[in-house]
Design a protein around this motif. Structure first.
Motif, PDB file in Angstrom:
ATOM      1  N   LYS A  56      -0.191 -12.838  50.630  1.00  0.00           N
ATOM      2  CA  LYS A  56      -1.203 -11.778  50.722  1.00  0.00           C
ATOM      3  C   LYS A  56      -1.613 -11.302  49.347  1.00  0.00           C
ATOM      4  O   LYS A  56      -2.796 -11.085  49.064  1.00  0.00           O
ATOM      5  CB  LYS A  56      -0.655 -10.602  51.543  1.00  0.00           C
ATOM      6  CG  LYS A  56      -0.817 -10.829  53.038  1.00  0.00           C
ATOM      7  CD  LYS A  56      -0.007  -9.882  53.882  1.00  0.00           C
ATOM      8  CE  LYS A  56      -0.440  -8.449  53.839  1.00  0.00           C
ATOM      9  NZ  LYS A  56       0.381  -7.639  54.777  1.00  0.00           N
ATOM     10  N   SER A  81      -5.287 -11.812  47.755  1.00  0.00           N
ATOM     11  CA  SER A  81      -6.145 -10.704  47.320  1.00  0.00           C
ATOM     12  C   SER A  81      -6.472 -10.824  45.833  1.00  0.00           C
ATOM     13  O   SER A  81      -7.460 -10.269  45.360  1.00  0.00           O
ATOM     14  CB  SER A  81      -5.560  -9.340  47.688  1.00  0.00           C
ATOM     15  OG  SER A  81      -4.347  -9.149  47.039  1.00  0.00           O
ATOM     16  N   GLU A 132      -1.612 -12.732  59.387  1.00  0.00           N
ATOM     17  CA  GLU A 132      -2.086 -11.457  58.852  1.00  0.00           C
ATOM     18  C   GLU A 132      -3.474 -11.664  58.247  1.00  0.00           C
ATOM     19  O   GLU A 132      -3.681 -12.600  57.488  1.00  0.00           O
ATOM     20  CB  GLU A 132      -1.099 -10.927  57.807  1.00  0.00           C
ATOM     21  CG  GLU A 132       0.281 -10.687  58.419  1.00  0.00           C
ATOM     22  CD  GLU A 132       1.256 -10.033  57.456  1.00  0.00           C
ATOM     23  OE1 GLU A 132       1.417  -8.803  57.524  1.00  0.00           O
ATOM     24  OE2 GLU A 132       1.838 -10.756  56.629  1.00  0.00           O
ATOM     25  N   SER A 154      -7.150 -10.141  56.429  1.00  0.00           N
ATOM     26  CA  SER A 154      -7.851  -9.086  55.705  1.00  0.00           C
ATOM     27  C   SER A 154      -9.340  -9.378  55.801  1.00  0.00           C
ATOM     28  O   SER A 154      -9.771 -10.519  55.637  1.00  0.00           O
ATOM     29  CB  SER A 154      -7.400  -9.077  54.240  1.00  0.00           C
ATOM     30  OG  SER A 154      -8.457  -8.702  53.401  1.00  0.00           O
TER      31      SER A 154
END
Ligand code: BTN
Length: 244
Positions: free
Chosen positions: A17, A21, A112, A114
């Motif tokens: 993650k 990002s 997960e 985003s």
């Protein structure tokens, strides 16, 4: 395509993650021999002892709608299930994201995402497979619900071969989603290897309990449940228990 290999890490999903990002691209894989803070769904922890499993995460940036993100879970479950079967070990997918043998879990998937309302920024797919754990390495409090490929097959399994199979199968099935916006082949595998179809089940979905018979999977990967009145309900995700 990068494969980042760690000896030890807190969680490959957390690392993925963070890298995603920071802009790391599609196809990056984070894999570790051990996780000191492996994460499961619903805030649970995931036991990840050194050298005993496949603990890895894949970063993807698919050009699909966030509402279709659950398809990624079906693609992943199908890829992992097929990959384990290619090692000669029969296994079942407990919809939507567990792989079980003898009613005990050998693999969990933690996706997960985003993004915004109509645009995915990235998805991290976390795959945890209990490969060569022995009985005494499964914590007592989960002995009834967790197992490993070695325990179930009676032989040590090559993690390298398993990971190679997963990359190949995932790539093929994921491309079907990207190129045709379909997951037909994945759904076929999910149906063939399903632990729930034809069974009486109980699902917790949006804090409500639904009971009935799991009758089919849609082309989109939703589960169809028939209740006692014969009414069919379609659910997109949830925690399934198979009733005795
Ligand atoms: C579940 O609860 O069933 C999901 C378990 C997911 C575990 C994997 S191991 C690799 C990746 N990194 C994590 O911290 N979790 C996932």
């Amino acid at each position: 395509r990068d494969i980042l290999y760690f000896n030890s890490i807190d969680s490959t999903n957390s690392k993925a993650k963070q890298l995603a990002s920071d802009g790391k691209g599609e196809g990056t894989v984070i894999i570790s021999e051990e996780q000191t803070k492996g994460r499961g769904r619903l805030g649970r922890n995931w036991v990840s002892p050194k050298g005993k499993g496949v603990w890895m995460s894949i970063i993807i940036r698919p050009d699909i709608q966030p509402i279709d993100a659950s398809k990624i879970t079906q693609v992943t479950a199908a890829a992992v299930s097929k990959s384990i079967l290619e090692l000669g070990i029969k296994n079942y997918i407990k919809w939507p994201n567990d792989i079980i043998i003898n009613n005990k879990k050998v693999c969990g998937i933690l996706t997960e995402m985003s993004g915004e309302l109509n645009k995915i920024n990235y998805i991290v797919i976390g795959i945890g497979i209990n490969v060569n754990l022995d009985e005494n390495e499964i914590p007592n409090d989960i002995k009834d619900i967790a197992t490993s490929l070695k325990i179930e097959s009676g032989k040590k399994v090559s993690r390298k071969q398993l990971v190679a199979n997963i990359f190949n199968n995932f790539e093929e099935l994921y491309e079907e989603l990207l190129n045709k916006n379909e997951i037909t082949h994945s759904i076929e595998i999910c149906k063939e290897n399903s632990a729930v179809l034809g069974k009486e089940i109980r699902v917790i979905f949006r804090n409500k309990e639904i009971r009935g018979k799991a009758v089919d999977l849609t082309d989109e990967g939703e589960l169809l449940i028939e209740n006692q009145e014969g009414k069919i309900q379609k659910i997109i995700s949830g925690e399934v228990s198979i009733r005795g």
